[in-house]
Design a protein around this motif. Structure first.
Motif, PDB file in Angstrom:
ATOM      1  N   PHE A 135      53.847  65.658  60.576  1.00  0.00           N
ATOM      2  CA  PHE A 135      54.836  65.057  61.456  1.00  0.00           C
ATOM      3  C   PHE A 135      56.174  65.775  61.268  1.00  0.00           C
ATOM      4  N   PRO A 136      56.441  66.824  62.068  1.00  0.00           N
ATOM      5  CA  PRO A 136      57.711  67.550  61.927  1.00  0.00           C
ATOM      6  C   PRO A 136      58.902  66.626  62.192  1.00  0.00           C
ATOM      7  N   ALA A 137      59.940  66.786  61.386  1.00  0.00           N
ATOM      8  CA  ALA A 137      61.164  66.005  61.564  1.00  0.00           C
ATOM      9  C   ALA A 137      62.345  66.844  61.101  1.00  0.00           C
ATOM     10  N   MET A 138      63.177  67.209  62.061  1.00  0.00           N
ATOM     11  CA  MET A 138      64.364  68.020  61.766  1.00  0.00           C
ATOM     12  C   MET A 138      65.347  67.830  62.906  1.00  0.00           C
ATOM     13  N   ASN A 139      66.548  68.336  62.751  1.00  0.00           N
ATOM     14  CA  ASN A 139      67.500  68.162  63.847  1.00  0.00           C
ATOM     15  C   ASN A 139      67.043  68.990  65.053  1.00  0.00           C
ATOM     16  N   THR A 140      67.572  68.656  66.211  1.00  0.00           N
ATOM     17  CA  THR A 140      67.104  69.238  67.470  1.00  0.00           C
ATOM     18  C   THR A 140      67.201  70.760  67.472  1.00  0.00           C
ATOM     19  N   LEU A 141      68.309  71.321  67.017  1.00  0.00           N
ATOM     20  CA  LEU A 141      68.458  72.774  67.035  1.00  0.00           C
ATOM     21  C   LEU A 141      67.454  73.453  66.113  1.00  0.00           C
ATOM     22  N   MET A 142      67.172  72.854  64.981  1.00  0.00           N
ATOM     23  CA  MET A 142      66.153  73.422  64.097  1.00  0.00           C
ATOM     24  C   MET A 142      64.777  73.343  64.761  1.00  0.00           C
ATOM     25  N   TYR A 143      64.486  72.212  65.394  1.00  0.00           N
ATOM     26  CA  TYR A 143      63.185  72.049  66.048  1.00  0.00           C
ATOM     27  C   TYR A 143      63.020  73.034  67.197  1.00  0.00           C
ATOM     28  N   GLU A 144      64.097  73.308  67.927  1.00  0.00           N
ATOM     29  CA  GLU A 144      64.035  74.211  69.079  1.00  0.00           C
ATOM     30  C   GLU A 144      64.123  75.685  68.697  1.00  0.00           C
ATOM     31  N   HIS A 145      64.351  75.983  67.434  1.00  0.00           N
ATOM     32  CA  HIS A 145      64.455  77.371  66.986  1.00  0.00           C
ATOM     33  C   HIS A 145      63.130  78.097  67.212  1.00  0.00           C
ATOM     34  N   PRO A 146      63.170  79.348  67.623  1.00  0.00           N
ATOM     35  CA  PRO A 146      61.927  80.100  67.867  1.00  0.00           C
ATOM     36  C   PRO A 146      61.004  80.187  66.648  1.00  0.00           C
ATOM     37  N   LEU A 147      61.550  80.235  65.452  1.00  0.00           N
ATOM     38  CA  LEU A 147      60.694  80.283  64.266  1.00  0.00           C
ATOM     39  C   LEU A 147      59.907  78.985  64.088  1.00  0.00           C
ATOM     40  N   THR A 148      60.525  77.861  64.440  1.00  0.00           N
ATOM     41  CA  THR A 148      59.802  76.587  64.349  1.00  0.00           C
ATOM     42  C   THR A 148      58.624  76.600  65.304  1.00  0.00           C
ATOM     43  N   SER A 149      58.838  77.112  66.509  1.00  0.00           N
ATOM     44  CA  SER A 149      57.730  77.228  67.470  1.00  0.00           C
ATOM     45  C   SER A 149      56.610  78.087  66.909  1.00  0.00           C
ATOM     46  N   GLU A 150      56.973  79.160  66.244  1.00  0.00           N
ATOM     47  CA  GLU A 150      55.958  80.040  65.651  1.00  0.00           C
ATOM     48  C   GLU A 150      55.215  79.343  64.523  1.00  0.00           C
ATOM     49  N   HIS A 151      55.934  78.629  63.684  1.00  0.00           N
ATOM     50  CA  HIS A 151      55.288  77.914  62.580  1.00  0.00           C
ATOM     51  C   HIS A 151      54.356  76.828  63.111  1.00  0.00           C
TER      52      HIS A 151
END
Length: 171
Positions: A135-151
């Motif tokens: 269950f990912p939980a982080m602030n919006t900018l961290m969640y929208e970061h391209p690296l988060t999408s890759e992970h």
């Protein structure tokens, strides 16, 4: 305290392993434990990363009915070859694993196979038959970061494909 899965498992119960990570959402850990334990026949153990302890009081989780394990519980100074290893015993115990919340840091570690603490070592040692929910939980900018999408892609596609025939990984 030594944890031995065989001695801790209770027949007829679902054994839930909750992993909390360094997300501010870890403040909800006592509530998660309380809610899970409202269900009959549920046992819970909690593995808390050091950063997650910033956001909740271990005593509150203990009062709610859970036991909290941390990195310092893994390798005691009196450890001898052949002694039980905590991350192995906890993975043997668990019927289901919840990574809630999963910080950006821990998500990256899972995606890259990094095992530098009790939580990530346990996740890497899990049997493919153990259902695991992230269950990912982080602030919006961290969640929208391209690296988060890759992970997320790695965890969803690579790990889920590997585990599909055995269990489930859910995000």
């Amino acid at each position: 305290m030594v944890f031995i899965a065989e001695q801790e498992r209770v027949e007829g119960f679902t054994h839930v392993l909750l992993i909390t990570t360094g997300s501010v959402a870890s403040v909800k850990a006592p509530l998660i434990v309380e809610e899970l334990l409202k269900h009959e026949k549920v046992k819970i153990e909690i593995v808390a990363t050091q950063p997650s302890l910033t956001f909740f009081n271990v005593d509150n989780v203990t009062k709610a009915g859970g036991r909290v394990w941390v990195d310092q519980d893994e390798w005691k100074s009196d450890y001898k070859i052949g002694d039980p290893i905590l991350h192995i015993e906890l993975r043997r115990w668990a019927d289901v694993v919840l990574v809630a919340p999963c910080s950006a840091n821990t998500l990256s570690k899972i995606a890259h196979g990094i095992c530098d603490n009790l939580a990530t070592s346990l996740l890497r040692a899990l049997s493919p038959t153990t259902p695991t929910y992230v269950f990912p939980a982080m602030n919006t900018l961290m969640y929208e970061h391209p690296l988060t999408s890759e992970h997320l892609r790695v965890v969803q596609e690579v790990l889920a494909e590997t585990l599909r025939s055995y269990g489930r990984v859910c995000l």
